[in-house]
Design a protein around this motif. Structure first.
Motif, PDB file in Angstrom:
ATOM      1  N   SER A  11       0.826  -1.202   0.000  1.00  0.00           N
ATOM      2  CA  SER A  11       0.000   0.000   0.000  1.00  0.00           C
ATOM      3  C   SER A  11       0.866   1.261   0.000  1.00  0.00           C
ATOM      4  CB  SER A  11      -0.921  -0.007   1.215  1.00  0.00           C
ATOM      5  OG  SER A  11      -1.722   1.140   1.222  1.00  0.00           O
ATOM      6  N   THR A  14       2.419   1.674  -3.425  1.00  0.00           N
ATOM      7  CA  THR A  14       1.433   2.148  -4.394  1.00  0.00           C
ATOM      8  C   THR A  14       1.171   3.638  -4.200  1.00  0.00           C
ATOM      9  OG1 THR A  14       0.385  -0.019  -4.442  1.00  0.00           O
ATOM     10  CG2 THR A  14      -0.900   1.811  -5.265  1.00  0.00           C
ATOM     11  N   ASN A  18       1.754   6.634  -6.939  1.00  0.00           N
ATOM     12  CA  ASN A  18       0.674   7.550  -7.306  1.00  0.00           C
ATOM     13  C   ASN A  18       1.065   9.003  -7.093  1.00  0.00           C
ATOM     14  OD1 ASN A  18      -0.982   5.451  -8.052  1.00  0.00           O
ATOM     15  ND2 ASN A  18      -2.065   5.359  -6.119  1.00  0.00           N
TER      16      ASN A  18
END
Length: 58
Positions: A11, A14, A18
């Protein structure tokens, strides 16, 4: 490593990707706007025909 720790790590990774992508999009937009402004400025500064002919008779 347990499943929860792996999930948290993925997480975070990611999220980092982003954020990097969003930042790069902003940088690209800014560069594009700067390029367009520079092009317009150069078009306005150009004098048509300047330097086409040189008088070499003295």
């Amino acid at each position: 490593m347990d499943i929860a720790a792996m999930s948290a790590t993925i997480s975070r990774g990611t999220l980092g990707v982003n954020i990097s992508m969003a930042l790069m999009e902003k940088v690209l937009d800014t560069a594009e706007q700067t390029g367009e402004a520079l092009t317009q400025m150069m078009e306005k500064a150009a004098t048509p025909g300047l330097g086409d002919y040189i008088d070499i008779m003295a």
